[in-house]
Design a protein around this motif. Structure first.
Motif: not given
Length: 320
Positions: A270-276
């Motif tokens: 899943l894509d991480c909702p926090v932009e890292l």
């Protein structure tokens, strides 16, 4: 013990110095014998000679283990320097020929790497340098890779750092997008998640490399003033995907690693909702081996393998 005095040089050979360095760094005669590829009695006999030459016990018992004496500790770096000089004298002076070289390559590597990375690298080294020996060492809380590189116990360190150490030579191998790995039964697979939901989920993370250390993902979140809910930690990164597959734990790491393990376990990426920022992987080495032709060959092979495993760019989603 005999009285101390200058040891006659004709009684000291390179093998003896190699035994000295190996016994003192391994702190065990039996482990030194394994590393040297010989039998324990031969190492014990060499240690006896060394004790006679130095007039010191060198290795003494402490509890259940063995520890070097003060005299021995002062000998570790000089012994390493002699071995490094000998290697440069006899190996690099005539050039490194991988087909005929009987060289030992020592690599310390993070197990956060693509699971195919080290097997592919070992196979490539053995294909091109069939007489070589290879040692793969872990990067763990107990491993002082700075000291190991400086002392010649390790030739190359491979891993990911938010900010790699500035006192070592380095080369970037590849970057990787940060994603999250969950079980196919995780609620986020059906419902999706936002930043608060992701932070509140139960996360699993590797053990810190030393007391008080912050992992790369933690450092990235710290920069944004965020903190996730880490409820499990494991020192063996390779076991974490299996734990995630059978629980509601969330592993956040590089996409390349996740895609490789998701082929064999009931997992979803899943894509991480926090932009890292992207995870960056490097190879690090010490100035002592910078000009070594064997070490240069190893670094080139490492770079080649990293490039061969790099996935193609992801296609942007088609509109509509």
């Amino acid at each position: 013990m005999p009285s101390r005095g200058p040891a006659p040089l004709e009684r000291i050979d390179l093998h003896l110095i190699r035994v000295l360095h190996t016994v003192l760094t391994e702190r065990s005669v039996s482990r030194a014998a394994i590393r040297l590829g010989t039998h324990q009695p031969a190492v014990s006999a060499a240690l006896k000679r060394l004790r006679t030459l130095t007039g010191d016990a060198l290795l003494v018992r402490s509890g259940a283990g063995m520890v070097p004496t003060e005299v021995a500790l002062a000998m570790v770096e000089p012994a390493a320097s002699i071995l490094r000089a000998a290697q440069m004298l006899f190996t690099d002076a005539r050039g490194f020929d991988p087909q005929t070289a009987e060289h030992t390559f020592r690599i310390a590597a993070s197990d956060y790497l693509d699971p195919l990375f080290l097997p592919t690298l070992v196979a490539e080294i053995k294909r091109q340098a069939p007489l070589s020996r290879i040692e793969i060492h872990p990067l763990s809380a107990e491993s002082d890779y700075h000291a190991h590189l400086a002392q010649g116990q390790v030739d190359l360190v491979i891993g990911n750092w938010l900010q790699p150490p500035g006192d070592l030579h380095m080369a970037r191998l590849f970057g990787d997008e940060v994603v999250s790995l969950v079980s196919r039964d995780h609620p986020a697979v059906r419902r999706g998640w936002d930043v608060p939901t992701w932070l509140a989920s139960e996360h699993i993370a590797p053990m810190p490399t030393h007391p008080g250390a912050r992992g790369v993902i933690e450092q990235m979140l710290d920069a944004q003033g965020l903190q996730r809910n880490v409820t499990a930690r494991c020192a063996h990164f390779g076991l974490i995907p299996g734990m995630v597959a059978s629980s509601l734990l969330v592993l956040t790491t590089g996409r390349q690693y996740c895609e490789r393990v998701a082929q064999h376990l009931p997992l979803m990426i899943l894509d991480c909702p926090v932009e890292l920022p992207r995870l960056m992987y490097y190879q690090l080495w010490h100035a002592r081996s910078h000009a070594s032709s064997a070490a240069q060959w190893l670094r080139a092979r490492t770079k080649d393998v990293a490039a061969s495993l790099r996935p193609p760019p992801r296609e942007p989603p088609s509109p509509g």
